[in-house]
Scaffold this motif. Structure first.
Motif, mmCIF file in Angstrom:
data_model
loop_
_atom_site.group_PDB
_atom_site.id
_atom_site.type_symbol
_atom_site.label_atom_id
_atom_site.label_comp_id
_atom_site.label_asym_id
_atom_site.label_seq_id
_atom_site.Cartn_x
_atom_site.Cartn_y
_atom_site.Cartn_z
ATOM 1 N N UNK A 24 0.826 -1.206 0.000
ATOM 2 C CA UNK A 24 0.000 0.000 0.000
ATOM 3 C C UNK A 24 0.864 1.261 0.000
ATOM 4 N N UNK A 25 0.260 2.330 -0.459
ATOM 5 C CA UNK A 25 0.946 3.617 -0.438
ATOM 6 C C UNK A 25 1.854 3.836 -1.634
ATOM 7 N N UNK A 26 2.567 4.945 -1.586
ATOM 8 C CA UNK A 26 3.457 5.315 -2.685
ATOM 9 C C UNK A 26 4.660 4.394 -2.811
ATOM 10 N N UNK A 27 5.080 3.819 -1.707
ATOM 11 C CA UNK A 27 6.260 2.956 -1.733
ATOM 12 C C UNK A 27 5.930 1.488 -1.873
ATOM 13 N N UNK A 28 4.810 1.162 -2.521
ATOM 14 C CA UNK A 28 4.378 -0.231 -2.657
ATOM 15 C C UNK A 28 5.444 -1.054 -3.385
ATOM 16 N N UNK A 29 5.667 -2.230 -2.893
ATOM 17 C CA UNK A 29 6.645 -3.153 -3.485
ATOM 18 C C UNK A 29 5.899 -4.190 -4.316
ATOM 19 N N UNK A 30 6.238 -4.300 -5.594
ATOM 20 C CA UNK A 30 5.521 -5.218 -6.482
ATOM 21 C C UNK A 30 5.662 -6.665 -6.042
ATOM 22 N N UNK A 31 6.815 -7.029 -5.507
ATOM 23 C CA UNK A 31 7.058 -8.418 -5.126
ATOM 24 C C UNK A 31 6.262 -8.825 -3.892
ATOM 25 N N UNK A 32 5.826 -7.852 -3.095
ATOM 26 C CA UNK A 32 5.056 -8.171 -1.889
ATOM 27 C C UNK A 32 3.702 -8.778 -2.251
ATOM 28 N N UNK A 33 3.158 -8.408 -3.413
ATOM 29 C CA UNK A 33 1.888 -8.984 -3.850
ATOM 30 C C UNK A 33 1.999 -10.506 -3.992
ATOM 31 N N UNK A 34 3.119 -10.980 -4.489
ATOM 32 C CA UNK A 34 3.330 -12.423 -4.627
ATOM 33 C C UNK A 34 3.345 -13.130 -3.278
ATOM 34 N N UNK A 35 4.006 -12.521 -2.308
ATOM 35 C CA UNK A 35 4.054 -13.110 -0.965
ATOM 36 C C UNK A 35 2.659 -13.144 -0.348
ATOM 37 N N UNK A 36 1.909 -12.074 -0.552
ATOM 38 C CA UNK A 36 0.538 -12.024 -0.023
ATOM 39 C C UNK A 36 -0.308 -13.121 -0.663
ATOM 40 N N UNK A 37 -0.248 -13.237 -1.979
ATOM 41 C CA UNK A 37 -1.052 -14.242 -2.686
ATOM 42 C C UNK A 37 -0.697 -15.665 -2.294
#
Length: 109
Positions: A24-37
């Protein structure tokens, strides 16, 4: 074996929920979406496996929710510097006591 799957489900859910902070936010990390999923997929798969190993749904979900809330609050405090007041700690303890009562009540009808 059911409680082992439940423990894995809880850990995976706490990891996934904690990494939501990085999506979330301006500093969102694209790779974090994979960990969440992946975390949520593992969590729900293991929760399902714990149910198929004999843990009643009400008990499994109560344990998952209570331990998850407590661990996410702790991770948020330790890793992200979020506040954790004594009132919040008291609330978490009340949740844990409530789940313990649900567990005990389920074993002694």
């Amino acid at each position: 074996m059911g409680y082992l799957f439940l423990a894995i489900a809880i850990v995976a859910e706490v990891i996934a929920t904690s990494f939501l902070r990085l999506t979330s936010g301006d500093g969102a990390k694209w790779w974090a979406y994979g960990i969440v999923g992946v975390g949520y997929a593992v969590a729900f798969t293991c929760l399902s496996l714990s149910l198929s190993r004999g843990i009643p749904l009400g008990i499994a979900y109560a344990i998952w929710a209570a331990v998850g809330v407590a661990l996410v609050a702790l991770v948020s405090w330790l890793a992200f510097g979020e506040t954790l007041t004594w009132i919040q700690v008291g609330g978490i303890l009340l949740i844990i006591v409530g789940v313990t009562l649900v567990e005990l009540g389920g074993r002694h009808p």
